[in-house]
Design a protein around this motif. Structure first.
Motif, PDB file in Angstrom:
ATOM      1  N   THR A   1       0.814  -1.109   0.062  1.00 35.46           N
ATOM      2  CA  THR A   1       0.026  -0.103  -0.094  1.00 35.46           C
ATOM      3  C   THR A   1       0.918   1.076   0.251  1.00 35.46           C
ATOM      4  O   THR A   1       0.279   2.246  -0.149  1.00 35.46           O
ATOM      5  CB  THR A   1      -1.024  -0.001   1.174  1.00 35.46           C
ATOM      6  OG1 THR A   1      -0.266   0.015   2.330  1.00 35.46           O
ATOM      7  CG2 THR A   1      -2.006  -1.133   1.176  1.00 35.46           C
ATOM      8  N   ILE A   2       1.993   1.149   0.205  1.00 31.67           N
ATOM      9  CA  ILE A   2       2.828   2.337   0.207  1.00 31.67           C
ATOM     10  C   ILE A   2       3.498   2.608  -1.161  1.00 31.67           C
ATOM     11  O   ILE A   2       3.972   1.863  -1.649  1.00 31.67           O
ATOM     12  CB  ILE A   2       4.371   2.071   1.074  1.00 31.67           C
ATOM     13  CG1 ILE A   2       3.704   1.700   2.585  1.00 31.67           C
ATOM     14  CG2 ILE A   2       5.226   3.217   1.061  1.00 31.67           C
ATOM     15  CD1 ILE A   2       4.911   1.263   3.473  1.00 31.67           C
ATOM     16  N   GLN A   3       3.095   3.733  -1.683  1.00 26.83           N
ATOM     17  CA  GLN A   3       3.605   4.342  -3.052  1.00 26.83           C
ATOM     18  C   GLN A   3       4.721   4.809  -3.213  1.00 26.83           C
ATOM     19  O   GLN A   3       5.117   5.556  -2.039  1.00 26.83           O
ATOM     20  CB  GLN A   3       2.104   5.133  -3.570  1.00 26.83           C
ATOM     21  CG  GLN A   3       0.910   4.352  -3.569  1.00 26.83           C
ATOM     22  CD  GLN A   3      -0.079   5.338  -4.117  1.00 26.83           C
ATOM     23  OE1 GLN A   3      -0.001   6.453  -4.628  1.00 26.83           O
ATOM     24  NE2 GLN A   3      -1.566   5.134  -3.609  1.00 26.83           N
ATOM     25  N   PRO A   4       5.509   4.634  -4.416  1.00 26.88           N
ATOM     26  CA  PRO A   4       6.939   5.509  -4.239  1.00 26.88           C
ATOM     27  C   PRO A   4       6.410   6.982  -4.252  1.00 26.88           C
ATOM     28  O   PRO A   4       5.434   7.638  -4.578  1.00 26.88           O
ATOM     29  CB  PRO A   4       7.331   5.006  -5.474  1.00 26.88           C
ATOM     30  CG  PRO A   4       6.209   4.447  -6.358  1.00 26.88           C
ATOM     31  CD  PRO A   4       5.028   3.918  -5.306  1.00 26.88           C
ATOM     32  N   THR A   5       7.442   7.545  -3.678  1.00 24.64           N
ATOM     33  CA  THR A   5       7.315   8.986  -3.605  1.00 24.64           C
ATOM     34  C   THR A   5       7.394   9.750  -4.971  1.00 24.64           C
ATOM     35  O   THR A   5       8.207   9.195  -6.026  1.00 24.64           O
ATOM     36  CB  THR A   5       8.511   9.903  -2.930  1.00 24.64           C
ATOM     37  OG1 THR A   5       8.708   8.918  -1.743  1.00 24.64           O
ATOM     38  CG2 THR A   5       8.342  11.190  -2.552  1.00 24.64           C
ATOM     39  N   PRO A   6       6.569  10.275  -5.537  1.00 25.94           N
ATOM     40  CA  PRO A   6       6.439  11.101  -6.673  1.00 25.94           C
ATOM     41  C   PRO A   6       7.665  11.687  -7.000  1.00 25.94           C
ATOM     42  O   PRO A   6       8.307  12.316  -6.247  1.00 25.94           O
ATOM     43  CB  PRO A   6       5.500  11.828  -6.853  1.00 25.94           C
ATOM     44  CG  PRO A   6       4.701  11.623  -5.756  1.00 25.94           C
ATOM     45  CD  PRO A   6       5.549  10.870  -4.596  1.00 25.94           C
ATOM     46  N   GLU A   7       7.926  11.896  -8.512  1.00 24.22           N
ATOM     47  CA  GLU A   7       9.337  12.739  -8.548  1.00 24.22           C
ATOM     48  C   GLU A   7       8.951  14.257  -8.324  1.00 24.22           C
ATOM     49  O   GLU A   7       8.239  14.870  -9.171  1.00 24.22           O
ATOM     50  CB  GLU A   7       9.666  12.359 -10.075  1.00 24.22           C
ATOM     51  CG  GLU A   7      10.026  10.942 -10.317  1.00 24.22           C
ATOM     52  CD  GLU A   7      11.304  10.791 -11.033  1.00 24.22           C
ATOM     53  OE1 GLU A   7      11.904  12.108 -11.536  1.00 24.22           O
ATOM     54  OE2 GLU A   7      11.827   9.880 -11.532  1.00 24.22           O
ATOM     55  N   ILE A   8       9.641  14.633  -7.423  1.00 23.41           N
ATOM     56  CA  ILE A   8       9.598  16.075  -7.283  1.00 23.41           C
ATOM     57  C   ILE A   8      11.065  16.714  -7.086  1.00 23.41           C
ATOM     58  O   ILE A   8      12.095  16.070  -6.855  1.00 23.41           O
ATOM     59  CB  ILE A   8       8.885  16.407  -5.964  1.00 23.41           C
ATOM     60  CG1 ILE A   8       9.165  15.416  -4.723  1.00 23.41           C
ATOM     61  CG2 ILE A   8       7.307  16.430  -6.191  1.00 23.41           C
ATOM     62  CD1 ILE A   8       8.849  15.715  -3.566  1.00 23.41           C
ATOM     63  N   SER A   9      10.849  17.932  -7.424  1.00 22.16           N
ATOM     64  CA  SER A   9      12.253  18.629  -7.532  1.00 22.16           C
ATOM     65  C   SER A   9      13.122  18.865  -6.254  1.00 22.16           C
ATOM     66  O   SER A   9      14.058  19.103  -6.254  1.00 22.16           O
ATOM     67  CB  SER A   9      12.028  19.934  -8.471  1.00 22.16           C
ATOM     68  OG  SER A   9      11.002  20.797  -7.645  1.00 22.16           O
ATOM     69  N   SER A  10      12.413  19.057  -5.376  1.00 20.27           N
ATOM     70  CA  SER A  10      12.913  19.654  -4.006  1.00 20.27           C
ATOM     71  C   SER A  10      13.670  18.344  -3.328  1.00 20.27           C
ATOM     72  O   SER A  10      13.158  17.273  -3.324  1.00 20.27           O
ATOM     73  CB  SER A  10      11.622  19.631  -2.964  1.00 20.27           C
ATOM     74  OG  SER A  10      12.238  19.980  -1.688  1.00 20.27           O
ATOM     75  N   GLU A  11      14.953  18.985  -2.997  1.00 22.58           N
ATOM     76  CA  GLU A  11      16.164  17.915  -2.681  1.00 22.58           C
ATOM     77  C   GLU A  11      15.432  17.547  -1.072  1.00 22.58           C
ATOM     78  O   GLU A  11      15.424  16.348  -0.929  1.00 22.58           O
ATOM     79  CB  GLU A  11      17.283  18.899  -2.359  1.00 22.58           C
ATOM     80  CG  GLU A  11      18.371  17.718  -2.046  1.00 22.58           C
ATOM     81  CD  GLU A  11      18.629  16.501  -2.810  1.00 22.58           C
ATOM     82  OE1 GLU A  11      19.138  15.539  -2.287  1.00 22.58           O
ATOM     83  OE2 GLU A  11      18.623  16.953  -3.985  1.00 22.58           O
TER      84      GLU A  11
END
Lengths: 763, 155
Positions: B111-121
């Protein structure tokens, strides 16, 4: 209890034995010729060997054995323990310690060193000793002599593997001892003492081991057996006369009794000599009691047989045994008496154990896991805080201060304080172990540098908290290395300067006003101030035209970056300088100072707190924050007057105190609690003395009072904060920070203390 | 990260969810020691902005971290309604200041989805995945990455 636990105990005991060994050798080095000292030294090595054998630590056993052999020569006055001999022995003690550590922690030791020492020790033993092994170069015959009877291990240890490796040898090596025709006969008189049995040894087993050496006849002498009414059921009354024919030599016979020799009287003589003795000596009439040797043969039967025959006769302790033993049937009648006697015997045993302890100067001690002590200390710390919180809330609600609650609280306060003191005392340990380690370091460096150095330690029984001791070793090692490497001159130079060619390093510990004072004095050349000054200028630590007092120049050596970085020798701090020493001493809440007299040596003085757990502090307010300033740092407090404050440059202010000017340091500003400097007239100045001389006036807003605080680590859950030494919990339950006075002063000084630069930068 | 609790199936994990502002986060419940109310902290000099100071936790000095500020959000203005999550991070114990604890979740790894690609380090540094539970979005954060081993240098 599993094997590892037993092993751990063994290693703990090893540490004690090694300490005993070293202090004994050092005593001998100082000219102590007391046989008891020699015996103590011998016993230490012997016990290590015995224990190591039980655990199969072959390296340790092998080395200890050679060491022991040489010591035995000293003990039997065959070898004069002069300085040279003791030098080798002290080194051997070091190697023995290394081997012990290696056996415990794994890792390896410098084999060439231990091998070299084995050779030296053997040379010592052989050079003066016309023993059976003297004619051979290798230790093989001796080792073999020991190895042969060692298999059944006449030790109380529950193991048969004593770690001896049989070494093949030739009888020819024995020279004159080896009778070409028949086997030489020996007269052995074995007279156990009470202790032999109380330590779990058994005369039967020893005699059985002896019987393996050759053909023997044995007589049990019962002359000393008292009447039943006087019989101590656990006493030792019998002794045995044994005539044995063996080709293994006298040593082998003695080896059988190796682990019992302290607890029995043992005479071993070649038979002609003994006979001559016997004729001239009528006071030992042989009343031979037939003794059935066959009972000594079978291991299976031994338990029972020995209980009924040898042991029960001797100890007469077990009534059950008395019933089965035909020759002690009278015992049954005296059964009631036996029981009575048993308790008396137990008391006697306790008394003798206590006497032994006292003889060793140890007193009664118990081993306690350090974690338990720490837990207790933590809890008591909590108790103190809780008690303070309680008092505070009572005072808030009851201003009269006369109620019975108040009185009770006062008593509680005294009690908690007393408990705290007693608990702290548990952790207090003499500095002796650290000092002893130093003597080894001095020896090694003296060796490496070719200098002749004598270390004198004083006050080694001064007690201080264990954590302080643990953390003391490293800086002390550094300083000792420095003193020996840089302080003491080479013998030639010393001779040229008209000094004793042997340099002296004196290490002293004493209590002084609630702190421990450790002094390290050498009688070397002292600090070359010109050189130090030049080096400091070269390294940009001071301006070329700086006007420094002698003391200030001496203290330059504590600056970081003073020592150059080229790590040429591993002896002393070319890479790591005195600044590291100073920092570790400061981390302990201590101070370090140096005084030096050119040509006469230097004295380093360290003042350390007795415990790291509590501190006397002044509670102050700075920018709305409560801080604790260690009382030891404060020289005086004063209320500045406007006229006494003088601006100095753009950002600095000085305060004039009795006509001298002292820089004013705003604690709130340094710690970044406020953006602008406070008005000094509104606050209080704490005059503090910092390391490296020089006073500073720390500005705080107000003083709340003085109190003893329990030090809590900030690093445990957070991290080191520049300017803050630790934290504590005040009576209201809130955390207060303890000011690191030296760091604050250092930061105010600006350029010189790199470690605190980050602080200045952030601030 | 494997542990077994009696009524947990293999692969299940228990998480503790909390609110900071209008966002929800969660951490592994195994690292949480206790939850307590806010008490004023003693300020530490030269500490990073998210470091609120230290409090007395039954005799131990406990640093309190404003998780909102640490996660790059608006620093909290602690009130009595705020909550401190006392958590074990490696060998240290820290207090995390959050607005409120909202839930205890039992989830499986799926049920844990991967973190979406975001720019913030910053977010990528600590986010270990997101969970969708009852139309809420809860971000799983890893405490170890919030407090790197070199914390002392960073401070």
């Amino acid at each position: 209890m599993d094997m590892n636990e037993i092993k751990e105990i063994f290693f703990q005991e090893c540490e004690e034995q090694l300490a005993e060994l070293e202090s004994g050798l050092l005593k001998m080095n100082d000219g102590d010729r007391d046989p008891e000292t020699v015996n103590a030294v011998f016993r230490a090595v012997h016990s290590i060997k015995g224990g190591a054998g039980a655990f199969g630590l072959d390296d340790l056993v092998a080395f200890a054995h050679v060491f022991e052999t040489t010591l035995d020569c000293v003990r039997s006055n065959k070898l004069e323990p002069n300085q040279d001999v003791l030098k080798v022995m002290l080194k051997s003690a070091d190697v023995l310690a290394d081997l012990t550590n290696a056996a415990r922690d794994g890792g390896s030791v410098d084999e060439s060193r231990s091998r070299g020492l084995v050779k030296e020790l053997e040379a010592l033993a052989n050079g003066e000793l016309p023993s059976p092994s003297a004619s051979s170069e290798a230790p093989a015959p001796k080792a073999a002599a020991k190895a042969a009877p060692a298999a059944p291990a006449p030790t109380p240890k529950p193991t048969d593997d004593s770690g001896f490796q049989p070494v093949p040898f030739s009888f020819d090596d024995f020279g004159g001892e080896g009778d070409a025709g028949g086997m030489p006969a020996y007269e052995v008189i074995f007279k156990p003492r009470y202790e032999l049995y109380s330590k779990g040894n058994d005369a039967t087993l020893l005699l059985r081991d002896l019987s393996r050496l050759g053909e023997m006849t044995i007589y049990c002498n019962t002359d000393e057996l008292p009447g039943l009414e006087e019989l101590d059921p656990e006493g030792a009354y019998f002794f045995w006369n044994v005539t044995i024919k063996t080709d293994k030599g006298e040593d082998a016979i003695r080896t059988v009794f190796e682990f019992a020799e302290w607890d029995c009287e043992l005479t071993v003589k070649p038979v002609e000599e003994a006979r001559a003795d016997a004729t001239s000596n009528d006071e030992l009439p042989m009343v031979p009691v037939p003794f059935d040797l066959s009972i000594l043969d079978e291991t299976g039967a031994t338990e029972e047989v020995s209980a009924s025959d040898a042991r029960a006769e001797e100890t007469a302790a077990a009534v059950a045994a008395a019933e089965t033993a035909s020759n002690v049937t009278q015992m049954a009648a005296a059964a009631a008496r036996v029981e009575k006697k048993e308790s008396a015997a137990a008391a006697a045993a306790a008394a003798s154990a206590a006497a032994q302890n006292n003889a060793a100067g140890a007193g009664q001690t118990i081993r306690v896991d350090l974690d338990r002590v720490d837990r207790l200390i933590n809890l008591v710390g909590e108790l103190v805080i809780n008690q303070a919180m309680l008092s505070q809330s009572v005072i808030e609600n009851d201003t009269t201060g006369t109620s019975s609650i108040n009185m009770g609280l006062e008593e509680l306060q005294q009690l908690t304080r007393e408990i705290q003191d007693s608990v702290m005392a548990i952790r207090a340990q003499p500095v002796k172990p650290v000092f002893q380690r130093m003597s080894r370091i001095v020896r090694e460096i003296a060796d490496m540098t070719g200098k002749s150095i004598r270390l004198i330690t004083e006050g080694e029984n001064t007690e201080v908290d264990k954590t302080v001791i643990d953390k003391l070793a490293e800086p002390l090692t550094h300083m000792i290395r420095n003193a020996v490497d840089h302080g003491i001159e080479t013998p030639e130079k010393r001779a040229a300067a008209g000094k004793n060619t042997e340099g002296t390093v004196r290490l002293t510990a004493k209590h002084r006003s609630g702190r421990i004072l450790i002094e390290l004095a050498d009688d070397g050349a002292g600090i070359n101030r010109e050189k130090v000054r030049q080096k400091a200028i070269d390294n940009d630590l001071i301006p070329a035209d700086a006007n420094l007092s002698d003391e200030e120049i001496d203290n330059l050596i504590f600056l970081p970056g003073f020592s150059t970085a080229d790590k040429i020798s591993d002896i002393s701090g070319r890479g790591v300088g005195m600044d590291v020493v100073k920092r570790s001493i400061q981390a302990l809440g201590g101070r370090i100072n140096i005084t030096s007299k050119p040509g006469h040596g230097s004295v380093f003085t360290m003042s350390l707190p007795l415990t790291l757990a509590v501190l006397d502090g002044m509670v102050v307010t700075v920018a709305g924050q409560t801080l604790v300033v260690p009382l030891t740092a404060i020289v005086e407090t004063l209320q500045p007057e406007a006229a006494a404050i003088h601006s100095f440059g753009a950002n600095h202010r000085l305060i004039s105190i009795r006509n001298s000017f002292c820089p004013l340091v705003d604690v709130g500003r340094i710690l970044n609690f406020r953006a602008t400097q406070a008005n000094p007239v509104e606050g209080v100045a704490l005059l503090v003395e910092s390391e490296g001389g020089g006073q500073r006036a720390l500005m705080v807003d107000a003083i709340q009072g003085q109190r003893q605080v329990v030090i809590k680590s900030l690093e445990a859950n957070y991290t080191h904060v520049p300017g803050i030494a630790a934290a504590t919990i005040l009576g209201d339950g809130r955390v207060a920070l303890i000011l690191d006075v030296d760091a604050v002063v250092g930061a105010s000084r600006g350029q010189s203390l790199k470690a605190e630069m980050s602080l200045a930068a952030v601030g | 990260m494997s542990y077994t609790v009696k009524n947990l199936n293999e692969g299940d994990r228990e998480l503790i969810a909390f609110r900071i502002g209008d966002q929800e986060f969660c951490v592994n419940i195994m690292s949480v020691r206790e939850i307590r109310g806010w008490t004023p902290a003693t300020a530490m000099p030269h500490s990073p902005g998210y470091m609120l100071g230290v409090i007395n936790l039954r005799g131990a000095v406990l640093p309190i971290i404003d998780l909102a500020a640490r996660l790059g959000m608006k620093p909290a203005d602690p009130t009595a309604r705020h909550v401190i999550i006392v958590a074990q991070v490696r060998r240290k114990v820290v207090g995390l200041l959050v607005d409120a604890v909202s839930d205890i979740l039992t989830v499986t790894d799926e049920t844990i989805q991967p973190t979406p690609e975001i720019s913030s380090e910053l977010e990528r540094q600590f986010a270990r995945g997101i969970l969708a539970i009852e139309k809420r979005m809860i971000c799983l954060i890893e405490l170890e990455s919030l407090f790197p081993e070199t914390e002392s240098e960073a401070a």
